[in-house]
Design a protein around this motif. Structure first.
Motif, mmCIF file in Angstrom:
data_model
loop_
_atom_site.group_PDB
_atom_site.id
_atom_site.type_symbol
_atom_site.label_atom_id
_atom_site.label_comp_id
_atom_site.label_asym_id
_atom_site.label_seq_id
_atom_site.Cartn_x
_atom_site.Cartn_y
_atom_site.Cartn_z
ATOM 1 N N LEU A 1 6.622 -5.130 5.762
ATOM 2 C CA LEU A 1 7.289 -4.726 4.532
ATOM 3 C C LEU A 1 8.774 -5.064 4.569
ATOM 4 C CD1 LEU A 1 6.598 -3.312 1.854
ATOM 5 C CD2 LEU A 1 7.237 -1.151 2.942
ATOM 6 N N VAL A 2 9.421 -4.842 5.695
ATOM 7 C CA VAL A 2 10.860 -5.114 5.760
ATOM 8 C C VAL A 2 11.148 -6.609 5.884
ATOM 9 C CG1 VAL A 2 11.371 -2.846 6.722
ATOM 10 C CG2 VAL A 2 10.982 -4.770 8.273
ATOM 11 N N GLU B 1 3.833 8.332 -5.006
ATOM 12 C CA GLU B 1 4.518 8.115 -3.729
ATOM 13 C C GLU B 1 4.541 6.639 -3.349
ATOM 14 O OE1 GLU B 1 3.034 12.244 -3.975
ATOM 15 O OE2 GLU B 1 2.151 10.276 -4.313
ATOM 16 N N TRP B 2 3.622 5.863 -3.910
ATOM 17 C CA TRP B 2 3.539 4.436 -3.603
ATOM 18 C C TRP B 2 4.353 3.558 -4.560
ATOM 19 C CZ3 TRP B 2 2.121 2.892 0.887
ATOM 20 C CH2 TRP B 2 1.139 3.569 1.613
ATOM 21 N N ASP B 3 4.934 4.134 -5.595
ATOM 22 C CA ASP B 3 5.543 3.316 -6.641
ATOM 23 C C ASP B 3 6.596 2.346 -6.116
ATOM 24 O OD1 ASP B 3 3.927 4.482 -8.490
ATOM 25 O OD2 ASP B 3 5.504 5.560 -9.576
ATOM 26 N N ALA B 4 7.495 2.831 -5.267
ATOM 27 C CA ALA B 4 8.582 1.975 -4.793
ATOM 28 C C ALA B 4 8.044 0.793 -3.995
ATOM 29 C CB ALA B 4 9.562 2.788 -3.951
ATOM 30 N N ILE B 5 7.083 1.054 -3.129
ATOM 31 C CA ILE B 5 6.520 -0.023 -2.318
ATOM 32 C C ILE B 5 5.731 -0.992 -3.187
ATOM 33 C CG2 ILE B 5 4.765 -0.518 -0.549
ATOM 34 C CD1 ILE B 5 5.793 1.964 0.929
ATOM 35 N N VAL C 1 5.508 -6.455 -5.958
ATOM 36 C CA VAL C 1 5.497 -7.208 -7.216
ATOM 37 C C VAL C 1 6.761 -8.059 -7.342
ATOM 38 C CG1 VAL C 1 5.589 -6.987 -9.740
ATOM 39 C CG2 VAL C 1 4.004 -5.573 -8.424
ATOM 40 N N VAL C 2 7.899 -7.473 -7.039
ATOM 41 C CA VAL C 2 9.174 -8.193 -7.160
ATOM 42 C C VAL C 2 9.212 -9.403 -6.235
ATOM 43 C CG1 VAL C 2 11.656 -8.038 -6.709
ATOM 44 C CG2 VAL C 2 10.502 -6.232 -8.007
#
Length: 275
Positions: A122-123, A158-162, A167-168
Protein backbone atom coordinates in the motif's frame (compact mmCIF):
# COMPACT_ATOMS: atom_id res chain seq x y z
CA UNK A 1 -15.72 -9.30 -21.89
CA UNK A 2 -13.07 -6.60 -22.13
CA UNK A 3 -13.92 -5.02 -18.78
CA UNK A 4 -14.94 -7.79 -16.39
CA UNK A 5 -17.52 -6.83 -13.81
CA UNK A 6 -17.24 -10.05 -11.81
CA UNK A 7 -14.19 -12.19 -11.05
CA UNK A 8 -15.21 -15.54 -9.54
CA UNK A 9 -12.61 -17.49 -7.59
CA UNK A 10 -12.73 -21.30 -7.66
CA UNK A 11 -10.24 -23.46 -5.71
CA UNK A 12 -7.65 -24.98 -8.02
CA UNK A 13 -7.91 -28.36 -6.32
CA UNK A 14 -11.64 -28.62 -7.07
CA UNK A 15 -11.78 -29.40 -10.81
CA UNK A 16 -15.37 -30.59 -10.34
CA UNK A 17 -16.28 -26.94 -9.77
CA UNK A 18 -14.53 -25.56 -12.85
CA UNK A 19 -17.45 -26.06 -15.29
CA UNK A 20 -19.91 -24.77 -12.68
CA UNK A 21 -17.85 -21.61 -12.28
CA UNK A 22 -17.97 -20.92 -16.00
CA UNK A 23 -21.72 -21.53 -15.99
CA UNK A 24 -22.24 -18.97 -13.20
CA UNK A 25 -22.36 -15.95 -15.51
CA UNK A 26 -19.12 -14.52 -14.17
CA UNK A 27 -17.24 -12.36 -16.63
CA UNK A 28 -13.93 -13.85 -15.46
CA UNK A 29 -13.26 -17.14 -13.67
CA UNK A 30 -10.09 -17.35 -11.58
CA UNK A 31 -8.61 -20.77 -10.88
CA UNK A 32 -6.95 -20.23 -7.54
CA UNK A 33 -3.63 -21.80 -6.64
CA UNK A 34 -3.16 -19.64 -3.55
CA UNK A 35 -5.31 -18.93 -0.48
CA UNK A 36 -8.20 -21.33 -1.12
CA UNK A 37 -5.85 -24.31 -1.52
CA UNK A 38 -4.32 -26.05 1.50
CA UNK A 39 -0.51 -26.41 1.46
CA UNK A 40 -0.64 -30.18 1.01
CA UNK A 41 -3.03 -29.79 -1.94
CA UNK A 42 -0.92 -27.31 -3.92
CA UNK A 43 0.56 -29.93 -6.24
CA UNK A 44 -2.85 -31.43 -6.98
CA UNK A 45 -4.24 -27.98 -7.68
CA UNK A 46 -1.43 -27.16 -10.08
CA UNK A 47 -2.04 -30.45 -11.92
CA UNK A 48 -5.78 -29.82 -12.20
CA UNK A 49 -5.33 -26.25 -13.40
CA UNK A 50 -2.66 -27.04 -15.96
CA UNK A 51 -4.68 -29.99 -17.24
CA UNK A 52 -7.60 -27.66 -17.93
CA UNK A 53 -5.32 -25.13 -19.65
CA UNK A 54 -3.80 -27.87 -21.80
CA UNK A 55 -7.24 -29.11 -22.84
CA UNK A 56 -9.08 -27.81 -25.88
CA UNK A 57 -11.76 -26.11 -23.81
CA UNK A 58 -12.89 -22.72 -25.11
CA UNK A 59 -13.51 -21.61 -21.51
CA UNK A 60 -10.25 -19.90 -20.61
CA UNK A 61 -9.61 -19.07 -16.94
CA UNK A 62 -7.56 -16.51 -15.15
CA UNK A 63 -5.03 -17.95 -12.69
CA UNK A 64 -4.14 -16.67 -9.23
CA UNK A 65 -0.62 -17.89 -8.66
CA UNK A 66 1.17 -18.24 -5.35
CA UNK A 67 3.63 -15.66 -4.18
CA UNK A 68 7.08 -16.18 -2.74
CA UNK A 69 8.83 -19.45 -3.51
CA UNK A 70 5.82 -20.83 -5.37
CA UNK A 71 5.61 -17.98 -7.88
CA UNK A 72 8.22 -19.18 -10.36
CA UNK A 73 6.98 -22.77 -10.17
CA UNK A 74 3.37 -21.74 -10.78
CA UNK A 75 4.23 -19.41 -13.64
CA UNK A 76 6.34 -22.02 -15.40
CA UNK A 77 3.67 -24.72 -15.08
CA UNK A 78 0.79 -22.47 -16.12
CA UNK A 79 2.48 -20.90 -19.13
CA UNK A 80 3.81 -24.23 -20.36
CA UNK A 81 0.31 -25.73 -20.24
CA UNK A 82 -1.48 -22.94 -22.09
CA UNK A 83 -2.33 -19.27 -22.18
CA UNK A 84 -4.61 -18.08 -19.37
CA UNK A 85 -6.86 -15.07 -19.83
CA UNK A 86 -4.89 -13.31 -17.13
CA UNK A 87 -2.76 -13.67 -14.03
CA UNK A 88 -3.57 -12.49 -10.52
CA UNK A 89 -0.48 -11.79 -8.40
CA UNK A 90 -1.17 -11.96 -4.63
CA UNK A 91 0.50 -9.60 -2.16
CA UNK A 92 2.12 -7.94 -5.14
CA UNK A 93 5.44 -6.18 -4.77
CA UNK A 94 8.06 -4.96 -7.22
CA UNK A 95 10.05 -8.19 -6.97
CA UNK A 96 7.12 -10.47 -7.79
CA UNK A 97 5.98 -8.20 -10.62
CA UNK A 98 9.52 -8.19 -12.07
CA UNK A 99 9.45 -12.01 -12.02
CA UNK A 100 6.10 -12.05 -13.83
CA UNK A 101 7.33 -9.53 -16.40
CA UNK A 102 10.48 -11.52 -17.10
CA UNK A 103 8.49 -14.74 -17.45
CA UNK A 104 6.00 -13.17 -19.86
CA UNK A 105 8.63 -11.35 -21.94
CA UNK A 106 8.40 -12.28 -25.58
CA UNK A 107 5.18 -14.26 -25.12
CA UNK A 108 1.59 -13.53 -26.01
CA UNK A 109 0.03 -10.70 -24.03
CA UNK A 110 -1.53 -11.70 -20.72
CA UNK A 111 -3.37 -9.26 -18.46
CA UNK A 112 -1.92 -9.00 -14.96
CA UNK A 113 -3.80 -7.94 -11.83
CA UNK A 114 -1.68 -6.85 -8.87
CA UNK A 115 -3.46 -7.56 -5.58
CA UNK A 116 -3.00 -4.93 -2.88
CA UNK A 117 -3.03 -7.02 0.30
CA UNK A 118 -0.22 -5.75 2.54
CA UNK A 119 0.74 -2.49 4.20
CA UNK A 120 4.11 -2.60 2.44
CA UNK A 121 2.39 -2.78 -0.95
CA UNK A 122 0.00 0.00 0.00
CA UNK A 123 2.76 2.47 0.84
CA UNK A 124 4.51 1.62 -2.44
CA UNK A 125 1.33 1.82 -4.48
CA UNK A 126 2.58 4.40 -6.95
CA UNK A 127 5.41 2.13 -8.07
CA UNK A 128 3.18 -0.95 -8.16
CA UNK A 129 0.57 0.82 -10.31
CA UNK A 130 3.25 2.16 -12.66
CA UNK A 131 4.90 -1.23 -13.21
CA UNK A 132 4.78 -1.98 -16.95
CA UNK A 133 3.32 -5.47 -16.49
CA UNK A 134 0.33 -4.34 -14.42
CA UNK A 135 -3.00 -3.84 -16.20
CA UNK A 136 -5.15 -3.25 -13.12
CA UNK A 137 -5.08 -3.30 -9.35
CA UNK A 138 -7.20 -5.49 -7.10
CA UNK A 139 -7.90 -4.89 -3.45
CA UNK A 140 -7.65 -7.79 -0.99
CA UNK A 141 -9.12 -6.58 2.26
CA UNK A 142 -9.02 -9.85 4.20
CA UNK A 143 -5.22 -10.05 4.38
CA UNK A 144 -4.80 -6.29 4.59
CA UNK A 145 -7.39 -5.99 7.35
CA UNK A 146 -5.71 -8.70 9.40
CA UNK A 147 -2.38 -6.91 9.13
CA UNK A 148 -3.78 -3.46 9.91
CA UNK A 149 -6.25 -4.54 12.56
CA UNK A 150 -9.18 -3.03 10.65
CA UNK A 151 -12.57 -4.19 11.95
CA UNK A 152 -15.14 -2.70 9.58
CA UNK A 153 -18.71 -1.97 10.60
CA UNK A 154 -21.78 -2.74 8.48
CA UNK A 155 -21.20 0.21 6.14
CA UNK A 156 -17.47 -0.63 5.71
CA UNK A 157 -16.53 3.04 5.87
CA UNK A 158 -13.32 2.14 7.67
CA UNK A 159 -12.04 1.10 4.23
CA UNK A 160 -12.97 4.31 2.40
CA UNK A 161 -9.56 5.98 2.53
CA UNK A 162 -7.71 2.90 1.33
CA UNK A 163 -10.26 2.16 -1.39
CA UNK A 164 -10.02 5.70 -2.75
CA UNK A 165 -6.23 5.50 -2.65
CA UNK A 166 -6.36 2.44 -4.90
CA UNK A 167 -8.77 4.20 -7.27
CA UNK A 168 -6.61 7.33 -7.41
CA UNK A 169 -3.40 5.42 -8.15
CA UNK A 170 -5.15 3.35 -10.81
CA UNK A 171 -6.33 6.49 -12.57
CA UNK A 172 -2.96 8.23 -12.21
CA UNK A 173 -1.21 5.25 -13.82
CA UNK A 174 -3.91 5.06 -16.53
CA UNK A 175 -4.83 1.52 -15.55
CA UNK A 176 -8.22 -0.11 -15.92
CA UNK A 177 -10.50 0.68 -12.95
CA UNK A 178 -9.54 -1.49 -9.97
CA UNK A 179 -11.30 -4.65 -8.83
CA UNK A 180 -13.03 -4.58 -5.47
CA UNK A 181 -12.59 -7.09 -2.65
CA UNK A 182 -14.61 -10.23 -2.01
CA UNK A 183 -17.57 -10.24 0.37
CA UNK A 184 -17.38 -13.18 2.76
CA UNK A 185 -21.09 -13.23 3.72
CA UNK A 186 -22.25 -15.16 0.67
CA UNK A 187 -25.90 -15.43 1.74
CA UNK A 188 -26.49 -11.72 2.44
CA UNK A 189 -27.28 -10.49 -1.06
CA UNK A 190 -28.73 -7.23 0.26
CA UNK A 191 -25.50 -6.26 1.98
CA UNK A 192 -23.56 -7.41 -1.09
CA UNK A 193 -25.61 -5.15 -3.36
CA UNK A 194 -25.22 -2.16 -1.05
CA UNK A 195 -21.46 -2.54 -0.62
CA UNK A 196 -20.93 -3.26 -4.31
CA UNK A 197 -22.88 -0.15 -5.26
CA UNK A 198 -20.60 1.88 -2.96
CA UNK A 199 -17.54 0.41 -4.68
CA UNK A 200 -19.00 1.31 -8.07
CA UNK A 201 -19.69 4.89 -6.99
CA UNK A 202 -16.12 5.17 -5.66
CA UNK A 203 -14.66 4.31 -9.07
CA UNK A 204 -14.11 0.55 -8.97
CA UNK A 205 -14.78 -1.28 -12.22
CA UNK A 206 -15.76 -4.69 -10.87
CA UNK A 207 -15.58 -6.98 -7.88
CA UNK A 208 -14.26 -10.40 -6.92
CA UNK A 209 -16.63 -13.16 -5.77
CA UNK A 210 -16.15 -16.38 -3.85
CA UNK A 211 -19.52 -18.00 -4.61
CA UNK A 212 -21.61 -18.24 -7.80
CA UNK A 213 -24.67 -16.74 -6.09
CA UNK A 214 -22.75 -13.45 -5.70
CA UNK A 215 -22.12 -13.10 -9.43
CA UNK A 216 -25.55 -11.92 -10.51
CA UNK A 217 -25.64 -9.08 -7.98
CA UNK A 218 -22.14 -7.91 -8.91
CA UNK A 219 -22.88 -8.01 -12.64
CA UNK A 220 -26.12 -6.10 -12.15
CA UNK A 221 -24.51 -3.32 -10.12
CA UNK A 222 -21.62 -2.83 -12.52
CA UNK A 223 -23.73 -2.93 -15.69
CA UNK A 224 -24.27 0.66 -16.90
CA UNK A 225 -27.88 1.73 -16.56
CA UNK A 226 -29.41 1.96 -20.08
CA UNK A 227 -31.21 5.21 -19.28
CA UNK A 228 -28.02 6.78 -17.93
CA UNK A 229 -26.14 5.67 -21.04
CA UNK A 230 -28.80 7.17 -23.29
CA UNK A 231 -28.68 10.47 -21.36
CA UNK A 232 -24.91 10.51 -21.74
CA UNK A 233 -25.22 9.93 -25.49
CA UNK A 234 -27.72 12.80 -25.82
CA UNK A 235 -25.42 15.03 -23.81
CA UNK A 236 -22.47 14.26 -26.07
CA UNK A 237 -24.61 14.88 -29.15
CA UNK A 238 -25.69 18.24 -27.73
CA UNK A 239 -22.10 19.15 -26.93
CA UNK A 240 -21.04 18.37 -30.49
CA UNK A 241 -23.25 21.16 -31.84
CA UNK A 242 -22.43 23.74 -29.15
CA UNK A 243 -19.90 26.42 -29.94
CA UNK A 244 -17.94 29.06 -28.08
CA UNK A 245 -17.40 28.12 -24.44
CA UNK A 246 -16.45 25.32 -22.11
CA UNK A 247 -19.67 25.58 -20.15
CA UNK A 248 -23.20 25.35 -21.61
CA UNK A 249 -26.72 24.47 -20.54
CA UNK A 250 -28.09 21.07 -21.57
CA UNK A 251 -31.67 20.19 -22.50
CA UNK A 252 -32.55 19.73 -18.81
CA UNK A 253 -31.25 23.15 -17.84
CA UNK A 254 -28.05 21.89 -16.22
CA UNK A 255 -24.70 23.63 -16.51
CA UNK A 256 -22.27 21.30 -18.27
CA UNK A 257 -18.51 21.60 -18.66
CA UNK A 258 -15.72 19.42 -20.02
CA UNK A 259 -15.38 17.40 -16.81
CA UNK A 260 -19.03 16.31 -17.09
CA UNK A 261 -18.49 15.44 -20.74
CA UNK A 262 -15.51 13.26 -19.83
CA UNK A 263 -17.70 11.31 -17.43
CA UNK A 264 -20.34 10.92 -20.13
CA UNK A 265 -17.77 9.64 -22.62
CA UNK A 266 -16.43 7.15 -20.07
CA UNK A 267 -19.93 5.82 -19.40
CA UNK A 268 -20.72 5.38 -23.09
CA UNK A 269 -17.36 3.73 -23.75
CA UNK A 270 -17.88 1.31 -20.86
CA UNK A 271 -21.34 0.39 -22.13
CA UNK A 272 -20.05 -0.19 -25.65
CA UNK A 273 -17.12 -2.32 -24.51
CA UNK A 274 -19.41 -4.49 -22.41
CA UNK A 275 -21.70 -5.29 -25.32
Amino acid sequence: MRNPRSFLYVPGDRPDRFPKAFASGADAVIFDLEDSVAPLAKADARTAVTSWLASESTMVPWIRVNGGAGLVRDLAAVLEAGRPAGLVVPKADMTSLDVVAATLEGSEACEVVALIETAATLVRLAGIAAHPVVARLGLGEADLGAELGVRPGPDEREWDAIRMTVVVHSAAAQLAPPTGPVAVAVDDTGALRESTARLMRMGFGGRAAIHPRQVGVINDVFTPDPEAVERARRLLELASVQHGGAVFVDEDGRMIDEAVLRSARALVERAEKDL
